[in-house]
Design a protein around this motif. Structure first.
Motif, PDB file in Angstrom:
ATOM      1  N   HIS A   1       0.851  -1.180   0.000  1.00  0.00           N
ATOM      2  CA  HIS A   1       0.000   0.000   0.000  1.00  0.00           C
ATOM      3  C   HIS A   1       0.891   1.236   0.000  1.00  0.00           C
ATOM      4  O   HIS A   1       2.081   1.175   0.352  1.00  0.00           O
ATOM      5  N   ARG A   2       0.313   2.337  -0.372  1.00  0.00           N
ATOM      6  CA  ARG A   2       1.068   3.588  -0.464  1.00  0.00           C
ATOM      7  C   ARG A   2       0.641   4.502   0.672  1.00  0.00           C
ATOM      8  O   ARG A   2      -0.537   4.836   0.816  1.00  0.00           O
ATOM      9  N   ALA A   3       1.603   4.893   1.494  1.00  0.00           N
ATOM     10  CA  ALA A   3       1.329   5.738   2.646  1.00  0.00           C
ATOM     11  C   ALA A   3       1.127   7.186   2.220  1.00  0.00           C
ATOM     12  O   ALA A   3       1.382   7.566   1.070  1.00  0.00           O
ATOM     13  N   GLU A   4       0.671   8.016   3.155  1.00  0.00           N
ATOM     14  CA  GLU A   4       0.412   9.423   2.850  1.00  0.00           C
ATOM     15  C   GLU A   4       1.671  10.161   2.418  1.00  0.00           C
ATOM     16  O   GLU A   4       1.603  11.122   1.646  1.00  0.00           O
ATOM     17  N   ASP A   5       2.841   9.730   2.909  1.00  0.00           N
ATOM     18  CA  ASP A   5       4.083  10.396   2.519  1.00  0.00           C
ATOM     19  C   ASP A   5       4.607   9.907   1.171  1.00  0.00           C
ATOM     20  O   ASP A   5       5.685  10.298   0.731  1.00  0.00           O
ATOM     21  N   GLY A   6       3.833   9.032   0.518  1.00  0.00           N
ATOM     22  CA  GLY A   6       4.224   8.534  -0.798  1.00  0.00           C
ATOM     23  C   GLY A   6       5.052   7.275  -0.764  1.00  0.00           C
ATOM     24  O   GLY A   6       5.322   6.677  -1.813  1.00  0.00           O
ATOM     25  N   ALA A   7       5.487   6.849   0.419  1.00  0.00           N
ATOM     26  CA  ALA A   7       6.311   5.645   0.516  1.00  0.00           C
ATOM     27  C   ALA A   7       5.465   4.396   0.268  1.00  0.00           C
ATOM     28  O   ALA A   7       4.314   4.320   0.680  1.00  0.00           O
ATOM     29  N   VAL A   8       6.052   3.425  -0.390  1.00  0.00           N
ATOM     30  CA  VAL A   8       5.414   2.124  -0.581  1.00  0.00           C
ATOM     31  C   VAL A   8       5.744   1.267   0.632  1.00  0.00           C
ATOM     32  O   VAL A   8       6.916   1.150   1.028  1.00  0.00           O
ATOM     33  N   ARG A   9       4.728   0.675   1.212  1.00  0.00           N
ATOM     34  CA  ARG A   9       4.921  -0.134   2.417  1.00  0.00           C
ATOM     35  C   ARG A   9       4.409  -1.554   2.208  1.00  0.00           C
ATOM     36  O   ARG A   9       3.439  -1.772   1.480  1.00  0.00           O
TER      37      ARG A   9
END
Length: 469
Positions: free
Chosen positions: A431-439
């Motif tokens: 999933h993609r977090a609010e900061d744009g990082a892929v987690r």
């Protein structure tokens, strides 16, 4: 690189498998590589700590074993040609006499594989000098010079400095998955990984990155004087010493002054430790009881001699027959090298030469040649590498397009574990977090590149797993 199934330390027909591909493959069986430096005569410590367990491991199912005589490595510290030749003969005869089957493992001499030094040069061109500066053996030599007030590099050969690159070539050429080593050799495996990653980053995925198989419980034997059995201490018992010589050496083992009838401490006894290395559990317990009851040292040494000779005598007979026919050993080594070159080394070097641009000029302009199938998109691939910050990274690339850039990791192992998790769990777990990082769950994987989407990333992962299956 005496690897004591340790596939070397300090730096050797099997299963039917196809030639190497320039793309990473999931290979089975597991490849395990061991090197044996040809700089001495095998002794009982080598047998118990390296040869006996390595020969047993060579018979394990699901393993493709490589054993090589590291005679190039020997030249770094031995400048006596006759000694190198004699040691090569003795070590080859020893391993064969102890049960290594050249029809079921790869058994060869390093200098019979010209692709090894050629690959060494290719790796030299990507190896960081700063990393080589930190190699333990080189640093120890520099420190010794400084203590003596000498120039840092006084008496240090380029061979010693480049030793880790040659060792990396030994390992990477054959796609070894595991290299059994002691903790003192872990650095060399990490350096091999680093060189392989750097090459893969520059030229595409060509090398399997090896893992160090740490030998936590390698048996070590005391020598005649109680210190670790070692040629450097001149306290060894040659493995195939004549029977009467073996008896005399065992009777010369240093003991304490306790008289017959006085209880003796088995735990601190050199005689008992040697006996335990050759005896069964039942025999060991019986001897422990005899020590507690005050067995005489002469009686204990006689029991030790008989127990060692019972195991070694049949092997000694085979060794003496082999050593008397050096031409037979030479033929075994040359045949092993020839088969190995045809199966692995020559095809691998052709692909690597093509990768770096050492190509047929008549084919100039035909970019990629036969290595890029027409009409089929290039398979997604993870590219692992190490940056100047010392951290380990990876990218997921599909054709010419990079989809995912990882965050940095402290170790190559951590990066590899995250790649394995991505393959296992697939895009649905991302999933993609609010900061744009892929987690992946709570773990930060990295960021998307070139306007890639999570759907594209998931599709690429699915295809990669399918290609590997």
């Amino acid at each position: 690189m005496q690897t004591r199934r340790r596939h070397g330390r300090g730096c050797p027909g099997g299963y039917t498998v196809g030639p190497f591909s320039p793309l990473p493959l999931r290979m089975s069986p597991t490849r395990v590589l061991t090197g044996i430096t040809t700089s001495g005569t095998p002794h009982l410590g080598n047998y118990v700590g390296a040869i006996r367990p390595a020969v047993a491991a060579s018979r394990a199912p699901g393993v493709e074993s490589f054993y090589f005589l590291a005679d190039y490595h020997a030249l770094i510290k031995v400048q006596e040609p006759a000694r190198v030749q004699r040691s090569t003969l003795e070590i080859a005869a020893t391993w064969l006499a102890c049960g290594l089957d050249p029809d079921k493992v790869w058994f060869y001499r390093q200098s019979d594989i010209p692709e090894i030094p050629e690959l060494t040069w290719l790796l030299t061109c990507v190896a960081g000098k700063g990393l080589l500066n930190r190699a333990h053996a080189y640093k120890a030599a520099v420190d010794k010079n400084r203590e003596a007030g000498e120039d840092d590099d006084a008496g240090i050969s380029a061979g010693l400095f480049m030793y880790p690159v040659l060792m990396a070539a030994d390992i990477l050429l054959f796609g070894a998955h595991k290299v059994p080593v002691g903790r003192d050799q872990i650095q060399h495996i990490e350096m091999a990984r680093d060189f392989g990653q750097r090459f893969n980053h520059l030229y595409g995925e060509h090398f399997v990155l090896p893992e160090a198989a740490i030998e936590e419980h390698v048996a070590t034997l005391p020598g005649l004087d109680g210190r670790k059995m070692s040629k450097s201490y001149d306290n060894v018992i040659p493995l195939f010493a004549p029977r009467e010589t073996l008896r005399k050496l065992i009777y010369s083992i240093v003991t304490d002054s306790r008289a017959p009838g006085e209880p003796k401490d088995a735990g601190s006894s050199n005689v008992f430790q040697l006996y335990q290395a050759f005896a069964s559990a039942e025999e060991t317990e019986a001897m422990r009881g005899a020590f507690a009851a005050g067995i005489a040292w002469g009686e204990a040494k006689q029991a030790l001699f008989e127990r060692i000779d019972a195991e070694v005598a049949p092997l000694r007979e085979k060794y003496e027959a082999l050593i008397a026919e050096p031409a037979k050993i030479e033929a075994i080594l040359r045949a092993g090298a020839q088969r190995l070159r045809e199966r692995y080394a020559a095809p691998r070097l052709r692909a690597l030469r093509e990768a770096v641009g050492l190509r047929d000029l008549a084919l100039a302009g035909q970019r990629g040649g036969a290595h890029k199938p027409q009409g089929k998109a290039a398979a997604p691939v993870f590219k692992q590498y190490r940056e100047r910050d010392g951290r380990f990274y990876f990218k997921l690339v599909a054709g010419e397009r990079a989809l995912l850039q990882s965050v940095g990791h402290e170790s190559a192992r951590t990066a590899g574990e995250l790649i394995a998790a991505l393959k296992r769990d697939g895009g649905a777990a991302l999933h993609r977090a609010e900061d744009g990082a892929v987690r992946l769950g709570e773990a930060v994987v990295g960021r998307l590149l070139e306007d890639a989407t999570l759907d594209e990333l998931a599709e690429a992962l699915a295809r990669l797993v399918a290609e590997d299956a």
